[in-house]
Write a protein that holds these residues in place. Structure first.
Motif, PDB file in Angstrom:
ATOM      1  N   ARG A 111     -11.220   6.388   2.230  1.00  0.00           N
ATOM      2  CA  ARG A 111     -11.092   6.018   0.839  1.00  0.00           C
ATOM      3  C   ARG A 111     -10.647   4.565   0.353  1.00  0.00           C
ATOM      4  O   ARG A 111     -10.362   4.322  -0.670  1.00  0.00           O
ATOM      5  CB  ARG A 111     -10.118   7.177   0.173  1.00  0.00           C
ATOM      6  CG  ARG A 111     -10.524   8.563   0.322  1.00  0.00           C
ATOM      7  CD  ARG A 111     -11.643   9.082  -0.432  1.00  0.00           C
ATOM      8  NE  ARG A 111     -11.597   8.994  -1.616  1.00  0.00           N
ATOM      9  CZ  ARG A 111     -11.117  10.118  -2.706  1.00  0.00           C
ATOM     10  NH1 ARG A 111     -10.663  11.279  -2.100  1.00  0.00           N
ATOM     11  NH2 ARG A 111     -11.018  10.059  -3.810  1.00  0.00           N
ATOM     12  N   LEU A 112     -10.319   4.064   1.694  1.00  0.00           N
ATOM     13  CA  LEU A 112      -9.816   2.678   1.427  1.00  0.00           C
ATOM     14  C   LEU A 112     -10.791   1.592   1.385  1.00  0.00           C
ATOM     15  O   LEU A 112     -11.846   1.950   2.297  1.00  0.00           O
ATOM     16  CB  LEU A 112      -8.609   2.377   2.312  1.00  0.00           C
ATOM     17  CG  LEU A 112      -7.477   3.150   2.476  1.00  0.00           C
ATOM     18  CD1 LEU A 112      -6.612   2.891   3.697  1.00  0.00           C
ATOM     19  CD2 LEU A 112      -6.799   3.310   1.286  1.00  0.00           C
ATOM     20  N   THR A 171      -3.548   8.972   1.481  1.00  0.00           N
ATOM     21  CA  THR A 171      -4.894   8.678   1.400  1.00  0.00           C
ATOM     22  C   THR A 171      -5.430   8.724   2.793  1.00  0.00           C
ATOM     23  O   THR A 171      -4.802   8.263   3.595  1.00  0.00           O
ATOM     24  CB  THR A 171      -5.153   7.427   0.626  1.00  0.00           C
ATOM     25  OG1 THR A 171      -4.463   7.378  -0.677  1.00  0.00           O
ATOM     26  CG2 THR A 171      -6.547   7.242   0.306  1.00  0.00           C
ATOM     27  N   GLN A 210      -7.872  -2.773   2.319  1.00  0.00           N
ATOM     28  CA  GLN A 210      -6.770  -2.031   2.409  1.00  0.00           C
ATOM     29  C   GLN A 210      -6.569  -1.608   3.933  1.00  0.00           C
ATOM     30  O   GLN A 210      -5.608  -1.336   4.519  1.00  0.00           O
ATOM     31  CB  GLN A 210      -6.940  -0.867   1.431  1.00  0.00           C
ATOM     32  CG  GLN A 210      -6.743  -1.448   0.049  1.00  0.00           C
ATOM     33  CD  GLN A 210      -6.935  -0.165  -0.901  1.00  0.00           C
ATOM     34  OE1 GLN A 210      -8.063   0.457  -0.817  1.00  0.00           O
ATOM     35  NE2 GLN A 210      -6.710  -0.626  -2.237  1.00  0.00           N
ATOM     36  N   GLU A 227       1.646   3.197  -2.488  1.00  0.00           N
ATOM     37  CA  GLU A 227       0.959   4.201  -3.060  1.00  0.00           C
ATOM     38  C   GLU A 227      -0.161   4.869  -2.510  1.00  0.00           C
ATOM     39  O   GLU A 227      -0.634   6.092  -3.006  1.00  0.00           O
ATOM     40  CB  GLU A 227       0.628   3.624  -4.530  1.00  0.00           C
ATOM     41  CG  GLU A 227      -0.729   2.850  -4.416  1.00  0.00           C
ATOM     42  CD  GLU A 227      -0.690   1.572  -4.063  1.00  0.00           C
ATOM     43  OE1 GLU A 227      -1.694   1.019  -4.187  1.00  0.00           O
ATOM     44  OE2 GLU A 227       0.342   1.306  -3.388  1.00  0.00           O
ATOM     45  N   LYS A 228      -0.662   4.388  -1.177  1.00  0.00           N
ATOM     46  CA  LYS A 228      -1.719   4.979  -0.682  1.00  0.00           C
ATOM     47  C   LYS A 228      -1.348   5.648   0.689  1.00  0.00           C
ATOM     48  O   LYS A 228      -2.196   6.201   1.452  1.00  0.00           O
ATOM     49  CB  LYS A 228      -2.821   3.654  -0.009  1.00  0.00           C
ATOM     50  CG  LYS A 228      -3.268   3.064  -1.112  1.00  0.00           C
ATOM     51  CD  LYS A 228      -4.318   3.787  -1.990  1.00  0.00           C
ATOM     52  CE  LYS A 228      -5.254   2.683  -2.797  1.00  0.00           C
ATOM     53  NZ  LYS A 228      -5.920   3.535  -3.826  1.00  0.00           N
ATOM     54  N   LEU A 238       0.894  -1.108   0.082  1.00  0.00           N
ATOM     55  CA  LEU A 238      -0.034   0.051  -0.027  1.00  0.00           C
ATOM     56  C   LEU A 238       0.677   1.407   0.070  1.00  0.00           C
ATOM     57  O   LEU A 238       0.363   2.448   0.614  1.00  0.00           O
ATOM     58  CB  LEU A 238      -0.920   0.039   1.190  1.00  0.00           C
ATOM     59  CG  LEU A 238      -2.152  -0.930   1.079  1.00  0.00           C
ATOM     60  CD1 LEU A 238      -2.937  -1.037   2.393  1.00  0.00           C
ATOM     61  CD2 LEU A 238      -2.983  -0.739   0.105  1.00  0.00           C
TER      62      LEU A 238
END
Ligand code: ADP
Ligand code: MG
Length: 240
Positions: free
Chosen positions: A136-137, A132, A141, A128-129, A126
């Motif tokens: 939004r997951l 965030t 996630q 790239e998250k 994760l």
């Protein structure tokens, strides 16, 4: 690593754990199964003193933790816990969720905590998250972030309480895969789960808990193939 002797827990007159004895070795993966209400969560919560045992003793890494004067905060840092409901901080980004405790509790410099945090997020797939917010997951996630957050405290043991029970079926696998990779890396884990395939594949030992006692234990493959106690047989006949 953990030695539990005669552990009892009661809420008023309601006896929930009625004498649990268990030794958990370093690197061992112990899976705990049993009917709803049998005391599985209470057992896990007693291990890191989220609940105070009514009787019995728990040793962690050779030290008694159920006596007065034990530094509970240090103990909890050594034991990571992952819950069914992910309990992420909603107002913090993924990376902030993972770095808050190392910064505040372990007093790591922010840059170091962020470097470690990104490495952990990469580990659970994760990275790239990182910027965030949890809302939004997906559930899978969120749970992987919760695992990364627990790992950020460099725990010696990880406790999982039904980590996949709140997930949509298609997300169960991604969380179990992360747990499998932890097991492979030698993490000591105690896992309450209803995922029998996972228990069979990853568990070194299975504890079947019913009515606040360990009714039967052994190699998961053996217990599944040849349960000895009638209560184990009955339970497994419903879930396998
Ligand atoms: P499991 O995780 O196996 O479903 P739990 O450990 O959550 O079981 O609960 C075992 C029993 O203890 C249940 O009957 C539950 O209602 C009771 N219990 C759990 N926590 C509390 C509490 N804080 N106060 C009173 N009773 C509780
Ligand atoms: Mg429970």
């Amino acid at each position: 690593m953990i030695k539990v002797s005669g552990l009892k827990k009661a809420y008023g007159k309601h006896v929930v754990l009625n004498g649990i004895d268990a030794d958990i070795s370093k690197g061992e993966v112990v899976v705990v199964i049993g009917p709803s209400g049998s005391g599985k969560s209470t057992f896990l919560r007693c291990l890191n003193l989220l609940e105070t045992p009514t009787d019995g003793a728990i040793e962690f890494e050779g030290k008694p933790i159920t006596e007065s004067g034990v530094p509970i905060d240090a103990l909890r840092q050594s034991m990571g816990m992952v819950f069914q409901q992910f309990n992420l901080f909603p107002h913090m980004t993924v990376l902030e969720n993972v770095t808050i405790a190392p910064i505040k509790v372990r007093k790591l410099p922010r840059a170091e905590a962020e470097r470690d945090g990104l490495a952990l997020l990469r580990r659970v797939g994760l990275e790239e998250k990182s910027g965030t917010y949890p809302s939004r997951l997906s559930g899978g996630q969120k749970q992987r972030v919760a695992i990364a957050r627990a790992l950020a405290m460099k725990p010696h043991v990880m406790l999982f309480d039904e980590p996949t029970s709140a997930l949509d079926p298609e997300m169960v696998g991604e969380v179990l895969d992360v747990m499998k990779s932890l097991a492979k890396d030698g993490m000591t884990m105690v896992i309450v789960t209803h995922e029998m395939g996972f228990a069979r594949e990853v568990g070194d030992r299975l504890l079947f808990v019913d009515g606040g006692v360990i009714v039967e234990q052994g190699d998961p493959r053996e217990v599944f193939a040849n349960p000895k106690h009638p209560r184990t047989k009955e339970f497994l006949s419903k879930v396998l």
